[in-house]
Design a protein around this motif. Structure first.
Motif, PDB file in Angstrom:
ATOM      1  N   THR A  41       0.696  -1.220  -0.092  1.00 51.82           N
ATOM      2  CA  THR A  41      -0.067  -0.087   0.061  1.00 51.82           C
ATOM      3  C   THR A  41       0.892   1.264  -0.007  1.00 51.82           C
ATOM      4  OG1 THR A  41      -1.980  -1.155   1.145  1.00 51.82           O
ATOM      5  CG2 THR A  41      -1.798   1.165   1.286  1.00 51.82           C
ATOM      6  N   TYR A  49      -0.539   6.371  -6.743  1.00 46.76           N
ATOM      7  CA  TYR A  49      -1.942   5.721  -6.856  1.00 46.76           C
ATOM      8  C   TYR A  49      -2.745   6.040  -5.614  1.00 46.76           C
ATOM      9  CZ  TYR A  49       0.446   3.281 -10.451  1.00 46.76           C
ATOM     10  OH  TYR A  49       1.139   2.879 -11.719  1.00 46.76           O
ATOM     11  N   VAL A  51      -4.900   4.271  -3.056  1.00 43.67           N
ATOM     12  CA  VAL A  51      -4.923   2.824  -2.596  1.00 43.67           C
ATOM     13  C   VAL A  51      -5.649   2.587  -1.312  1.00 43.67           C
ATOM     14  CG1 VAL A  51      -3.515   0.733  -2.036  1.00 43.67           C
ATOM     15  CG2 VAL A  51      -2.522   2.642  -3.390  1.00 43.67           C
TER      16      VAL A  51
END
Length: 143
Positions: A41, A49, A51
């Protein structure tokens, strides 16, 4: 002593995040191993990103029903609902997402898991894997 150094090296691996990412892509990490889920993560967030984490397939399926994801990273072996059952449920609920699932798992050679991975056509990484390899698989999965 060398074991302690090796453990600390594993906890903060160097990750190449210089390669292009799809900015703001939403990724769901379905993983029951807390330390691995945290490392994955964090690396994905560092790469740009968005997440979310689910601790097992049941929680992951609830999240998939609640909001859209661009990609899912899923462990094959988990309590309550394993990766295969999760994948089958996702294929009914959000069939387009099944093309964007990356599995992570231990040794699969000659097992039922290997048959499933071949049958599904999904990308997969063998544990332990380098975070750089995961980021590459994510970029490929999103493209």
């Amino acid at each position: 002593m060398s074991g302690a150094r090796a453990a600390s090296a594993v906890s903060r691996p160097r990750v190449d995040i210089s390669a292009p990412t799809i900015a703001g892509a939403s990724i769901l990490v379905v993983e029951d191993e807390t330390q691995l889920a945290s490392a994955v993560t964090e690396a994905l967030r560092d790469a740009g990103y968005i997440v979310q984490h689910a601790a097992d397939g049941e929680e992951g399926l609830q999240r998939v029903h609640a909001e859209p994801f661009d990609l899912v990273i899923c462990d094959l072996k988990m309590p309550r609902m394993d990766g295969k059952s999760f994948y089958r449920a996702v294929s009914s609920a959000v069939p387009t997402l099944t093309k964007r699932v990356i599995f992570v798992t231990g040794d699969v050679a000659g097992t039922e898991a290997e048959e499933f991975l071949v049958e599904s056509g999904c990308r997969w990484l063998a544990k332990p894997f380098r975070l750089g390899d995961l980021l590459r698989a994510v970029r490929e999965g999103l493209s």
